[in-house]
Scaffold this active site. Structure first.
Site, PDB file in Angstrom:
ATOM      1  N   SER A   1       0.836  -1.198   0.000  1.00 14.92           N
ATOM      2  CA  SER A   1       0.000   0.000   0.000  1.00 14.92           C
ATOM      3  C   SER A   1       0.881   1.263   0.000  1.00 14.92           C
ATOM      4  CB  SER A   1      -0.958  -0.040   1.192  1.00 14.92           C
ATOM      5  OG  SER A   1      -1.997   0.883   1.068  1.00 14.92           O
TER       6      SER A   1
ATOM      7  N   ASP B   1      -5.648  -4.297  -1.938  1.00 18.90           N
ATOM      8  CA  ASP B   1      -4.727  -3.789  -0.925  1.00 18.90           C
ATOM      9  C   ASP B   1      -3.841  -4.868  -0.300  1.00 18.90           C
ATOM     10  OD1 ASP B   1      -3.553  -2.328   1.134  1.00 18.90           O
ATOM     11  OD2 ASP B   1      -5.316  -2.443   2.409  1.00 18.90           O
TER      12      ASP B   1
END
Length: 283
Positions: free
Chosen positions: A39, A160
């Site tokens: 991320s 993610d």
């Protein structure tokens, strides 16, 4: 500094702290041979590998309050809180150009963590044949559930990386690194709580039950990984840089002054530990 891994936690706009830490590293000529992030950690790590000192600051702090970066209106109309096209196309290709050539020339092993929606397991990428593939994988790693669409890459549906492996120490261990520099975006003592409204998440991602399960168990996985990092720190194999005090900046912070102060905090706290870090790397 062979066999040393740099492990970067995500955290959205809390990544301003990591940006400060990494700019201190670049100022001091600290170039670690292995970098893994998920991320926001992957976003920060790519600029570090490309030796673009100050780029993360410009992206996070200078553009953090841009209407195309974070928009509640877009969240309601398009189900996208973050402007992913703006962040992963317009910014790196036009406004704050990413130096892919320098990135590609480095011998640093750069690893990006994502989550496979079919299995709920982490998938790591360390091969980026061109600029577009790198940006697409980092975008997948940064695609938060509920507020960003998933990304298709090489036959996988990805989201993610912080869901399945929020503090990716294990890839650094698997690579054979003896030492690890870990940059966290939460203070010591932080404990992640179980997410609320799990029923809605299960309904939203009913086509991906293992992904939903991974998300609902993220707090457990995160806290276990924190324990693993603390044990590595205790036995001397990890050097951890983390905020000294709880952060006032949220994952979706837009206040420029707060983001700037967080960047300064990251830089100064890394600087304060500079001598200890040097001894750790040389021992």
């Amino acid at each position: 500094m062979n066999n040393v891994g740099l492990v970067l936690e995500g955290g959205g706009m809390r990544g301003a702290y990591t940006a400060g830490v990494l700019d201190f590293f670049l100022d001091e000529g600290i170039h670690l041979p292995y970098v893994v992030g998920a991320s926001a950690g992957a976003c920060n790590g790519s600029s570090y590998v490309a030796r673009q000192r100050g780029r993360n600051y410009e992206v996070i702090v200078e553009y953090g309050n841009h209407p195309e970066y974070i928009s509640y209106k877009r969240m309601f109309t398009q189900r996208q809180l973050f402007g992913m096209d703006f962040i992963f196309d317009k910014l790196p290709n036009q406004l704050v150009p990413f130096d892919y050539e320098t990135f590609h020339q480095q011998t640093t092993r750069f690893v990006v963590g994502t989550t496979d929606m079919q299995t709920g397991d982490p998938v790591f990428y360390d091969h980026f044949p061109d600029r577009d593939s790198l940006l697409k994988i980092i975008r997948a790693s940064s695609s938060l559930p509920m507020v960003a669409p998933s990304i298709q890459y090489e036959g996988k549906q990805l989201m993610d990386g912080g869901i399945s492996d929020p503090i990716p120490l294990q890839p650094s261990l698997d690579h054979g690194n003896d030492k690890h520099v870990v940059v966290l975006t939460r203070n010591d003592g932080y404990i992640k709580r179980k997410m609320k409204a799990g029923w809605y998440f299960n309904r939203k991602y009913k086509q991906f039950p293992l992904f939903a399960k991974a998300m609902l168990n993220r707090h457990f996985r995160y806290n276990k990984q924190l324990e693993k990092v603390k044990q590595a720190e205790k036995d001397g194999s990890a050097f951890v840089i983390r905020p000294i005090q709880p952060l006032r900046v949220s994952r979706i912070e837009r206040n420029r002054d707060r983001l700037h102060q967080l960047y300064i905090q990251g830089y100064q706290e890394a600087q304060d530990q500079g001598e200890r870090l040097e001894k750790f790397l040389q021992s």
